[in-house]
Each structure stands twice: as structure tokens, then as C-alpha cells.
Design an enzyme around this catalytic site. Structure first.
Site, PDB file in Angstrom:
ATOM      1  N   CYS A 240      21.323   8.421 -27.635  1.00 61.56           N
ATOM      2  CA  CYS A 240      22.389   7.501 -27.249  1.00 61.56           C
ATOM      3  C   CYS A 240      21.857   6.212 -26.653  1.00 61.56           C
ATOM      4  CB  CYS A 240      23.339   8.210 -26.292  1.00 61.56           C
ATOM      5  SG  CYS A 240      24.235   9.470 -27.165  1.00 61.56           S
ATOM      6  N   GLU A 241      21.165   5.452 -27.455  1.00 62.12           N
ATOM      7  CA  GLU A 241      20.656   4.132 -27.058  1.00 62.12           C
ATOM      8  C   GLU A 241      20.507   3.294 -28.309  1.00 62.12           C
ATOM      9  OE1 GLU A 241      17.549   3.413 -24.409  1.00 62.12           O
ATOM     10  OE2 GLU A 241      17.853   5.267 -23.293  1.00 62.12           O
TER      11      GLU A 241
ATOM     12  N   ARG B 106       7.254   5.918 -29.096  1.00 64.37           N
ATOM     13  CA  ARG B 106       6.379   4.752 -29.272  1.00 64.37           C
ATOM     14  C   ARG B 106       7.084   3.513 -29.831  1.00 64.37           C
ATOM     15  NH1 ARG B 106       2.363   4.291 -31.856  1.00 64.37           N
ATOM     16  NH2 ARG B 106       1.052   3.324 -30.295  1.00 64.37           N
TER      17      ARG B 106
ATOM     18  N   GLY C 215     -10.185   4.649 -27.571  1.00 64.41           N
ATOM     19  CA  GLY C 215      -9.553   3.386 -27.936  1.00 64.41           C
ATOM     20  C   GLY C 215      -9.604   2.986 -29.384  1.00 64.41           C
TER      21      GLY C 215
ATOM     22  N   TYR D 298       6.702   0.616 -27.185  1.00 65.40           N
ATOM     23  CA  TYR D 298       5.671  -0.395 -27.456  1.00 65.40           C
ATOM     24  C   TYR D 298       5.985  -1.257 -28.677  1.00 65.40           C
ATOM     25  CZ  TYR D 298       3.099   3.440 -25.117  1.00 65.40           C
ATOM     26  OH  TYR D 298       2.696   4.449 -24.290  1.00 65.40           O
TER      27      TYR D 298
ATOM     28  N   GLU E 194     -14.541   9.200 -25.680  1.00 70.67           N
ATOM     29  CA  GLU E 194     -13.288   9.946 -25.494  1.00 70.67           C
ATOM     30  C   GLU E 194     -12.199   9.545 -26.496  1.00 70.67           C
ATOM     31  OE1 GLU E 194     -13.329  10.449 -20.640  1.00 70.67           O
ATOM     32  OE2 GLU E 194     -12.536   8.584 -21.481  1.00 70.67           O
ATOM     33  N   PRO E 195     -12.395   9.795 -27.782  1.00 72.76           N
ATOM     34  CA  PRO E 195     -11.356   9.417 -28.740  1.00 72.76           C
ATOM     35  C   PRO E 195     -10.150  10.349 -28.653  1.00 72.76           C
ATOM     36  CG  PRO E 195     -13.085  10.647 -29.848  1.00 72.76           C
ATOM     37  CD  PRO E 195     -13.521  10.503 -28.407  1.00 72.76           C
ATOM     38  N   GLY E 196      -8.975   9.802 -28.717  1.00 71.65           N
ATOM     39  CA  GLY E 196      -7.757  10.619 -28.738  1.00 71.65           C
ATOM     40  C   GLY E 196      -7.012  10.349 -30.034  1.00 71.65           C
ATOM     41  N   ARG E 197      -6.382   9.167 -30.079  1.00 72.38           N
ATOM     42  CA  ARG E 197      -5.561   8.788 -31.230  1.00 72.38           C
ATOM     43  C   ARG E 197      -6.311   8.919 -32.562  1.00 72.38           C
ATOM     44  NH1 ARG E 197      -1.621   4.781 -30.640  1.00 72.38           N
ATOM     45  NH2 ARG E 197      -2.736   4.086 -28.780  1.00 72.38           N
TER      46      ARG E 197
END
Ligand code: LLP
Length: 434
Positions: A364-365, A333, A251, A337, A293-296
Site C-alpha cells: 500500500c504505497e 531495493r 563492493g 535506492y 568480503e564480497p557479498g552481492r
């Protein structure tokens, strides 16, 4: 002490003698020419530095196991690098487990997380000898116990709890609050423990929680640790157990734009260690083994994406859009978000006038916008644009929307580049179509 999670760009970023942007000693225009665009670029120096900072920050804690959250970015090469730095892994699917296994990781260092593990995934995890299961719910206890029935294997498990902590991050990436799909509510832990204790193949080692992602506040980690240690002490007392592991999840936030001000890994490590110290004294238990548990924060800043600019559109009396050759399928992302990013033009733009533009994608958005209202030197068609901090949750969340191919990924270091994921091909795109 400043660490990479407080910087926007990879450590090796600079302008070379031609005035072009350089990552890991490689000219970004040359990388774009050689490997094509969009191109995920991972700076090895930044990745290794961040992994080592984590270990250093906790080096005075007696029992520490960093387990990198594979969901942020997982390829065989990323697994190899982090494994050789002493990391274990958090895996949440058969695919992540398979990749780690194929990368030669000692699976005893892997924790299998997730709120709906399938029978096949449980079987695979047991076959490869996974270190821990983080048990998320009652039905998983049954599934795991029945998969182990008739064997003499003792599987280590942690119990995932919902600590009831709300952190101020995007609603979709909050996980520790009470109304969450993850983990046992504190009112259910006793029954969960009773259930686990019925099965001789399961050995409960400790508790796990994860409160959210891209967190800047430190108080929430202190609160989480108090809940985990209090609960660990209570369960040990009540069930006469010797639980001695806590897994505090990941986190830790990173700096996507100048407005982001995360604590450094060193600051957060002090807070975590002090909170453990204080609460172990308060609840009279020995310091447990600590899993984090670091990811980012490990891979985010090490990554950047190179795009080539194509068409542009000036809305009369409105915005100017510059379209890149990627977008919401290689980086979902911003549209998912509202995530914000920073960018730079890789070409030499010294003394060029700047203008405010919106960097759009090619999908196409209308919502396919990568960066709204950014001030950049005037971009010409064919220029290379570098978006920073795309190492986490970009490739891992990429799709084939609009049947556009997934980009390649290169690892750069000291002037060398090596492809670690090849660009998808049209043949691969239709491979599974029957
Ligand atoms: N441990 C558990 C149990 C998790 O669920 C997560 C992330 C992590 C560790 C790693 O968290 P990190 O250190 O990376 O914040 N796709 C979203 C992020 C979702 C995070 C899900 N869980 C995004 O792009 O922001």
C-alpha cells in the site's frame, strides 16, 4: 574473461521444450505451482561458479581468505555451500553469527564487523570462538576488553579505518568517505592502536576498510589498498608491530541491466594483486594476508524471484501497470535506492506482441514499483514473471510490511529443487504478539 557478475541471468537459465523459462533445469511454472509465489529461486551452479571464480582469481596470491558478506543473503544452506567452497564469513550481528554457528561453520573463519556491536553479541561471538573482530570505534575496544577480562583468551582483531575514498555509487551504500559512521579516521588510528595495545587479551593483526557497494570503478580499490598498506607499514614502524593482514571489504558490482558494466572478478583480482605488489615494494613490507568480503557479487546473479501477475490498470493516456503478488517488502531495493532490474515472463510468449508496462508491487504505497517502463510480451493474469539478480539484499532486507508473509526460497540444480527457506505462515506472523 567474462564471469557471472557480468551476466544478468543465472548460468542455468534457458527456455525448455514447452517454451517456458527454466532455472537450474526446473520449469519456472512448475516451481511457482509447487512452492507458491513470490518465490526466491537460487541457482546452485551460479553460486558455486562465482565462489570458485573468486578463489581461482586469487589462487596465485600467497595468503588469501575470502570472507563472504553474510548481509547480502544468509541462510543455513547458503552458509553450508559457501563454507564447503572454502569461504569464511563477514558477520555483522548476533543473528548472522548464530546462523553460521548452527550451519556448522568453523567460527575461526568468521570476522565480526559493525559499528555498534552489543554486549550480548560480543559475548556470543566470544563463546562460539569468532576468528576476528573488526574494531570500529573506541567504545568497542573497552567493551571487548572487558568481556575478555579474567580469561586467558587472546582475541585477534583488525582495526577498521575510513580511508577517505569516495566511490561513485548510491550515497546510502558509500562507506569509505571521511564523513562516515564506520571506522576510525586516519587521524585516530594511533590512539586506537595505543588503546588496543593496553589490553593483553587483544592481538592486533591488521587493518580493515570497506569503501562501498556496487562499485564499477577500479581506481578506488587501488587507492584503498595504498592507504591500507601505507598505514600498515607506518603502524608497524611506529609501534614496533608485525601487522600482516589487510581486509579490503567487498563492493564489486554486478549487472542488473544491460547498462551496468562491472569489471569481472578476474580483472579486479589482477588490479588488487598488482596494487598490493606495488605498494608493498613502495612501503617495504612483506605481502600481507588478504581478506576480501564480497557479498552481492557472490549471490546476486544466482538469485531470481518468481511472481504471479494479478490485476492491471491502464491509466487513461498514461502508463499501464501490471501488479505482481510481491513488491517492496520482498525487494526493497527499487523503492530504497532507485535500483533497476531486468525481468522476463516465464510462460511461453513466443510470437506474442510486446508492450511497455510498469511492474508494480502489491503493497500500500505508490512507491512500490519493481520495474518502471519495461518492454515485455503482453502479460495475462496468472502468468509468472521472473525478476533477475535478486540474490543479494532481497531476502536479507525483506520485511513483513502490510503483514504480508515472507516468501519461501528454493535451491535449484540440474532439474532438482529443494526448499531452503520455508514460506512464513500466519501463525508465525503472530507468534511474538502478546
Ligand atoms: N564488507 C563490509 C564491511 C560491508 O559493509 C559490506 C556491505 C560488504 C563487505 C559487502 O559488500 P558487497 O560485496 O555486497 O557490495 N543494501 C545495499 C547494500 C549495502 C551494503 C552494505 N555493506 C543494497 O541493497 O545495495
Amino acid at each position: 574473461m567474462m564471469t557471472i557478475n557480468q551476466f544478468i541471468k543465472p548460468k542455468s537459465t534457458k527456455r525448455n521444450s514447452k517454451g517456458n523459462l527454466e532455472l537450474g533445469g526446473c520449469d519456472c511454472l512448475e516451481l511457482a505451482g509447487k512452492y507458491g509465489t513470490p518465490l526466491y529461486v537460487m541457482c546452485k551452479e551460479t553460486l558455486v561458479d562465482m565462489a570458485q571464480s573468486f578463489k581461482k582469481a586469487f589462487s596465485d596470491y600467497p595468503k588469501f581468505q575470502p570472507t563472504y558478506a553474510s548481509k547480502a543473503l544468509m541462510t543455513k544452506k547458503i552458509a553450508e555451500i559457501l563454507y564447503s567452497e572454502g569461504f569464511g564469513f563477514d558477520a555483522v550481528s548476533g543473528g548472522e553469527i548464530y546462523t553460521l554457528h548452527k550451519a556448522g561453520v568453523d567460527m575461526a573463519r568468521v570476522t565480526f564487523n559493525g559499528n555498534n556491536k552489543t554486549q550480548d553479541e560480543i559475548k556470543l561471538a566470544l563463546e562460539v570462538g569468532i576468528g576476528h573482530f573488526s574494531i570500529d570505534n573506541f567504545s568497542e575496544i573497552e567493551d571487548l576488553a572487558s568481556a575478555l577480562q579474567g580469561t586467558d583468551k587472546i582475541q585477534h582483531v583488525q582495526l577498521r579505518i575510513t580511508p577517505g575514498i569516495e566511490c561513485h555509487t548510491h550515497e546510502y551504500i558509500q562507506t569509505g568517505h571521511l564523513d562516515s559512521k564506520f571506522g576510525f579516521d586516519l587521524s585516530q588510528t594511533d590512539s586506537a592502536v595505543e588503546e588496543i595495545l593496553k589490553h593483553k587479551n587483544l592481538e592486533l593483526k591488521g587493518l580493515h576498510a570497506h569503501i562501498g557497494s556496487q562499485i564499477f570503478e577500479t581506481k578506488v580499490f587501488e587507492d584503498e589498498i595504498e592507504v591500507l598498506i601505507k598505514e600498515l607499514a607506518r603502524l608497524n614502524e611506529k609501534f614496533n608491530l608485525k601487522l600482516d593482514e589487510i581486509n579490503i571489504g567487498g563492493g564489486l558490482g554486478i549487472t542488473y541491466t544491460k547498462e551496468d558494466t562491472p569489471p569481472s572478478v578476474y580483472e579486479i583480482a589482477e588490479i588488487i594483486k598488482n596494487a598490493i605488489d606495488k605498494n608493498c615494494k613502495k612501503y617495504s613490507i612483506e605481502k600481507p594476508k588478504l581478506f576480501i568480503e564480497p557479498g552481492r557479487s557472490i549471490v546476486g546473479t544466482a538469485g531470481a524471484t518468481l511472481y504471479r501477475a494479478g490485476s492491471s490498470k491502464q491509466v487513461p493516456n498514461g502508463k499501464k501497470y501490471v501488479a505482481l503478488d510481491g513488491g517492496m517488502a520482498d525487494n526493497p531495493r527499487p523503492s530504497m535506492y532507485g535500483a533497476q532490474y531486468s525481468a522476463e515472463v516465464a510462460n511461453n510468449k513466443e510470437n506474442k506482441t510486446t508492450e511497455q508496462i510498469t511492474l508494480s508491487g502489491r503493497y500500500c504505497e505508490s512507491g512500490d514499483i519493481l520495474i518502471k517502463n519495461i518492454e515485455l510480451p503482453k502479460i495475462e493474469k496468472g502468468d509468472v514473471v521472473c525478476i533477475y539478480n535478486t540474490g543479494a539484499y532481497n531476502y536479507s532486507m525483506a520485511s513483513n510490511y502490510n503483514r504480508i508473509l515472507k516468501p519461501a526460497m528454493v535451491l535449484v540444480n540440474q532439474g532438482q529443487s529443494a526448499m531452503i527457506v520455508s514460506r512464513q505462515t500466519y501463525e508465525q506472523l503472530i507468534e511474538n504478539d502478546l
